[in-house]
Write a protein that holds these residues in place. Structure first.
Motif, PDB file in Angstrom:
ATOM      1  N   GLY A 225       0.784  -1.225   0.000  1.00 22.09           N
ATOM      2  CA  GLY A 225       0.000   0.000   0.000  1.00 22.09           C
ATOM      3  C   GLY A 225       0.815   1.273   0.000  1.00 22.09           C
ATOM      4  N   PHE A 226       2.141   1.161   0.161  1.00 22.03           N
ATOM      5  CA  PHE A 226       2.970   2.372   0.180  1.00 22.03           C
ATOM      6  C   PHE A 226       3.162   2.920  -1.231  1.00 22.03           C
ATOM      7  N   LYS A 227       3.083   4.237  -1.361  1.00 21.09           N
ATOM      8  CA  LYS A 227       3.356   4.893  -2.633  1.00 21.09           C
ATOM      9  C   LYS A 227       3.686   6.359  -2.374  1.00 21.09           C
ATOM     10  N   VAL A 228       4.205   7.022  -3.385  1.00 17.36           N
ATOM     11  CA  VAL A 228       4.515   8.443  -3.315  1.00 17.36           C
ATOM     12  C   VAL A 228       3.561   9.164  -4.262  1.00 17.36           C
ATOM     13  N   VAL A 229       2.872  10.182  -3.737  1.00 17.23           N
ATOM     14  CA  VAL A 229       1.845  10.883  -4.503  1.00 17.23           C
ATOM     15  C   VAL A 229       2.127  12.383  -4.471  1.00 17.23           C
ATOM     16  N   GLN A 230       1.965  13.045  -5.615  1.00 18.04           N
ATOM     17  CA  GLN A 230       2.122  14.491  -5.658  1.00 18.04           C
ATOM     18  C   GLN A 230       0.898  15.154  -5.052  1.00 18.04           C
ATOM     19  N   ASN A 231       1.150  16.079  -4.135  1.00 23.29           N
ATOM     20  CA  ASN A 231       0.084  16.802  -3.468  1.00 23.29           C
ATOM     21  C   ASN A 231      -0.281  18.023  -4.310  1.00 23.29           C
ATOM     22  N   PRO A 232      -1.486  18.050  -4.898  1.00 23.12           N
ATOM     23  CA  PRO A 232      -1.820  19.146  -5.811  1.00 23.12           C
ATOM     24  C   PRO A 232      -1.851  20.515  -5.144  1.00 23.12           C
ATOM     25  N   SER A 233      -2.082  20.573  -3.840  1.00 25.34           N
ATOM     26  CA  SER A 233      -2.171  21.862  -3.153  1.00 25.34           C
ATOM     27  C   SER A 233      -0.803  22.447  -2.838  1.00 25.34           C
ATOM     28  N   THR A 234       0.212  21.587  -2.680  1.00 30.26           N
ATOM     29  CA  THR A 234       1.550  22.074  -2.338  1.00 30.26           C
ATOM     30  C   THR A 234       2.532  21.947  -3.487  1.00 30.26           C
ATOM     31  N   GLY A 235       2.235  21.046  -4.431  1.00 35.64           N
ATOM     32  CA  GLY A 235       3.156  20.821  -5.540  1.00 35.64           C
ATOM     33  C   GLY A 235       4.261  19.841  -5.214  1.00 35.64           C
ATOM     34  N   GLY A 236       4.456  19.565  -3.910  1.00 36.99           N
ATOM     35  CA  GLY A 236       5.480  18.605  -3.513  1.00 36.99           C
ATOM     36  C   GLY A 236       4.913  17.199  -3.471  1.00 36.99           C
ATOM     37  N   TYR A 237       5.721  16.267  -2.983  1.00 38.81           N
ATOM     38  CA  TYR A 237       5.338  14.862  -2.947  1.00 38.81           C
ATOM     39  C   TYR A 237       5.137  14.412  -1.501  1.00 38.81           C
ATOM     40  N   SER A 238       4.156  13.568  -1.294  1.00 44.09           N
ATOM     41  CA  SER A 238       3.824  13.053   0.031  1.00 44.09           C
ATOM     42  C   SER A 238       4.005  11.545   0.072  1.00 44.09           C
ATOM     43  N   LEU A 239       4.273  11.030   1.277  1.00 43.96           N
ATOM     44  CA  LEU A 239       4.419   9.596   1.501  1.00 43.96           C
ATOM     45  C   LEU A 239       3.063   9.040   1.918  1.00 43.96           C
ATOM     46  N   ASP A 287      -1.102  14.578   7.009  1.00 46.83           N
ATOM     47  CA  ASP A 287      -2.299  14.794   6.205  1.00 46.83           C
ATOM     48  C   ASP A 287      -3.118  13.514   6.107  1.00 46.83           C
ATOM     49  N   ILE A 288      -4.378  13.660   5.738  1.00 46.72           N
ATOM     50  CA  ILE A 288      -5.256  12.519   5.471  1.00 46.72           C
ATOM     51  C   ILE A 288      -5.394  12.388   3.958  1.00 46.72           C
ATOM     52  N   TYR A 289      -5.218  11.162   3.465  1.00 44.84           N
ATOM     53  CA  TYR A 289      -5.283  10.915   2.025  1.00 44.84           C
ATOM     54  C   TYR A 289      -6.431   9.975   1.707  1.00 44.84           C
ATOM     55  N   ALA A 332     -11.482   1.852   4.527  1.00 45.49           N
ATOM     56  CA  ALA A 332     -10.087   1.450   4.328  1.00 45.49           C
ATOM     57  C   ALA A 332      -9.361   2.324   3.318  1.00 45.49           C
ATOM     58  N   ASN A 333     -10.091   3.129   2.560  1.00 43.90           N
ATOM     59  CA  ASN A 333      -9.451   4.014   1.581  1.00 43.90           C
ATOM     60  C   ASN A 333      -9.034   5.348   2.183  1.00 43.90           C
ATOM     61  N   ILE A 334      -9.373   5.605   3.451  1.00 36.16           N
ATOM     62  CA  ILE A 334      -8.923   6.805   4.146  1.00 36.16           C
ATOM     63  C   ILE A 334      -7.633   6.446   4.870  1.00 36.16           C
ATOM     64  N   ILE A 335      -6.500   6.870   4.325  1.00 26.12           N
ATOM     65  CA  ILE A 335      -5.201   6.461   4.856  1.00 26.12           C
ATOM     66  C   ILE A 335      -4.340   7.706   5.115  1.00 26.12           C
ATOM     67  N   GLY A 336      -3.037   7.523   5.252  1.00 27.99           N
ATOM     68  CA  GLY A 336      -2.173   8.627   5.644  1.00 27.99           C
ATOM     69  C   GLY A 336      -1.356   9.188   4.496  1.00 27.99           C
ATOM     70  N   GLY A 337      -1.142  10.513   4.537  1.00 30.82           N
ATOM     71  CA  GLY A 337      -0.273  11.177   3.562  1.00 30.82           C
ATOM     72  C   GLY A 337       0.701  12.064   4.304  1.00 30.82           C
ATOM     73  N   LEU A 338       1.930  11.608   4.496  1.00 32.63           N
ATOM     74  CA  LEU A 338       2.916  12.336   5.304  1.00 32.63           C
ATOM     75  C   LEU A 338       3.660  13.341   4.431  1.00 32.63           C
ATOM     76  N   ARG A 339       3.648  14.614   4.855  1.00 31.00           N
ATOM     77  CA  ARG A 339       4.284  15.702   4.118  1.00 31.00           C
ATOM     78  C   ARG A 339       5.480  16.214   4.920  1.00 31.00           C
ATOM     79  N   LEU A 340       6.595  16.531   4.247  1.00 30.17           N
ATOM     80  CA  LEU A 340       7.834  16.940   4.908  1.00 30.17           C
ATOM     81  C   LEU A 340       8.265  18.324   4.433  1.00 30.17           C
ATOM     82  N   ARG A 341       8.644  19.171   5.405  1.00 35.03           N
ATOM     83  CA  ARG A 341       9.175  20.503   5.093  1.00 35.03           C
ATOM     84  C   ARG A 341      10.472  20.718   5.867  1.00 35.03           C
ATOM     85  N   LEU A 342      11.491  21.247   5.191  1.00 35.95           N
ATOM     86  CA  LEU A 342      12.801  21.497   5.790  1.00 35.95           C
ATOM     87  C   LEU A 342      12.895  22.960   6.197  1.00 35.95           C
TER      88      LEU A 342
END
Length: 368
Positions: A225-239, A287-289, A332-342
Motif C-alpha cells: 500500500g505504500f506509494k509516493v503521490v504528488q500533493n496538488p495543493s503544495t506541488g510537492g510529494y507526500s508519503l 495529512d489525510i489521504y 479502508a481508503n482513508i489512509i495517511g499522507g505524510l508531508r515533509l518541510r525542511l
C-alpha cells in the motif's frame, strides 16, 4: 504473468489450465503452464469486478456456487501495473447455506487501469510438506540422502535451526531456511533525486517543501500500500501509507556554501571558531489521504529539530526519526499522507543557502 495456484481440497480433484503441456514428475515441465490444484467438492462461485478511480469499487456475483463449508478466498489478478506502485485489492466472501451471497471489499487497492479477474478459491484443507529433522544445514546424507536441487521440506525436528520451510540449494549443497512472510521486515527506501537549494537568506523558523522532486523507490521496498503521490495543493510529494504504525527516518546530505553577502541575516561563526551552528528542522505533517478520490486533507504538524555544527562548503549529514501512526478508519481508503518541510532551526548562527545533495540523501520507512 505465470501463476502457480495451490488451493486445498476435500477430494483430491485436480484441474489443469495451461498455455502448453503441464508436467508432473517430469524433468522438463513447461514453465508457462498454470497449475491449479483444488480440493473442493461443490460448484465453484464466479464473480466480476468493477473499478473506479484506479480502485476496485465493487463486485458482481455471476454464480454463487454451492457446497462451501467455510468462506472461500477472494483474490484479484491483473487489471494494471499494480506491482509497480499500486496496491492489490482485498475482499472477503460471505456465505449463506454454502452459497456465496456477497463479497465485501475490505480495501479497493490502487493502480488498476482495467477490471481485474476475480478468483474465488474454496476449501478448508492445506498442503502438507515433508516434516524433516534438519540438524545440519550442510548434511547431504541425513535426513535426506543426496537431496535434489530445490527440494522443499519443513524443519520440524528438535534442533537449533529455524522451524520453517527449507529449500536445498544444489549449487552450495546446503539447506536454506525460508522466511515467514509475516515476519519479514516491511520496509521502504526512497532516494532523493535532483538538486534542491533551499533556505536562501532564511531566518530561524523559515521552512520549505523538502520533496519537490519525485523520489526513487527502491526495488526492495515491500510495504503493501505504500506509494509516493504528488500533493496538488503544495506541488510537492507526500508519503502515502495505509493504516498502521511506522518509523520514518530521514537522512539528508547537506552543504552550505559561503554566505553572500557576508554576515547575511546575522550569520557569524561560533565564538573563537570557524564552525557554524547550521541547525535544521523538519515539519512532519500528518495529512489525510483519500485513496479513492486522490485528495488530501491537511492534518496536524510535528516539528523535529537537529543541531549541526559544521564549516561552510563542507558536507554535513542530518538525521531525523519520526514515529508515524495512521489510525484505523472504517473506510479502508482513508489512509495517511505524510508531508515533509525542511526549515532553519532556532539559535542557528548560519542563515543562508543550503543544498540538499541527492547522493547520500534518503528516507527509510519501517512498518512496526
Amino acid at each position: 504473468m505465470k501463476i502457480i495456484n495451490f488451493v486445498s481440497t476435500l477430494f483430491a480433484t485436480v484441474v489443469f489450465a495451461q498455455s502448453g503441456s503441464v508436467g508432473i514428475n517430469t524433468s522438463k515441465p513447461d514453465p508457462s503452464a498454470i497449475l491449479h490444484i483444488e480440493n473442493f467438492n461443490g460448484v465453484s462461485a464466479t464473480a466480476t469486478a468493477s473499478v473506479s478511480g484506479g480502485a476496485v469499487s465493487g463486485t458482481t456475483i455471476t454464480n454463487g456456487g454451492s457446497g462451501y463449508i467455510t468462506a472461500p478466498t477472494v483474490n484479484f489478478y491483473g487489471g494494471g501495473t499494480v506491482v509497480n506502485g499500486g496496491t492489490k485489492a482485498r475482499a472477503t466472501a460471505n456465505l449463506t447455506n454454502g452459497v456465496l451471497t456477497s463479497i465485501t471489499i475490505n480495501n479497493g487497492g490502487s493502480g488498476y487501469t482495467t477490471a481485474p479477474t476475480v478468483v474465488i478459491s474454496g476449501g478448508n484443507k492445506g498442503m502438507l510438506f515433508p516434516n524433516l529433522n534438519i540438524t545440519d544445514l550442510n548434511n547431504t546424507t541425513s535426513p535426506v540422502s543426496s537431496p535434489a536441487n530445490a527440494l522443499i521440506g519443513y524443519n520440524g525436528g528438535t534442533n537449533s535451526n529455524n522451524k520453517a520451510l527449507h529449500i536445498f540449494n544444489g549449487t552450495t549443497n546446503q539447506w536454506q531456511s525460508t522466511i515467514d512472510a509475516e515476519n519479514t521486515p516491511k520496509v521502504a527506501y526512497l532516494d532523493f533525486t535532483g538538486n534542491l537549494s533551499a533556505l536562501d537568506n532564511a531566518s530561524a523558523g523559515v521552512n520549505t517543501q523538502l520533496m519537490v522532486n519525485p523520489p526513487t523507490i527502491s526495488g526492495v521496498s515491500n510495504i503493501n500500500g505504500f506509494k509516493v503521490v504528488q500533493n496538488p495543493s503544495t506541488g510537492g510529494y507526500s508519503l502515502v501509507l495505509p493504516q498502521g504504525n511506522y518509523l520514518v527516518e530521514v537522512n539528508l546530505n547537506l552543504n552550505s556554501p559561503q554566505e553572500i553577502p557576508s554576515g547575511q541575516g546575522g550569520t557569524a561563526p561560533l565564538s573563537g571558531s570557524t564552525y557554524y551552528l547550521m541547525g535544521y528542522f523538519i515539519d512532519f505533517t500528518n495529512d489525510i489521504y483519500n485513496n479513492t478520490s486522490n485528495t488530501f486533507i491537511s492534518g496536524a504538524n510535528t516539528r523535529k529539530e537537529v543541531p549541526i555544527v559544521s564549516k561552510v562548503n563542507t558536507n554535513h549529514l542530518a538525521t531525523w526519526s519520526y514515529y508515524y501512526s495512521v489510525p484505523v478508519n472504517a473506510n479502508a481508503n482513508i489512509i495517511g499522507g505524510l508531508r515533509l518541510r525542511l526549515g532553519r532551526m532556532q539559535n542557528s548562527t548560519f542563515y543562508d543557502l543550503v543544498n540538499v545533495i541527492p547522493t547520500g540523501s534518503y528516507i527509510k520507512i519501517s512498518q512496526l
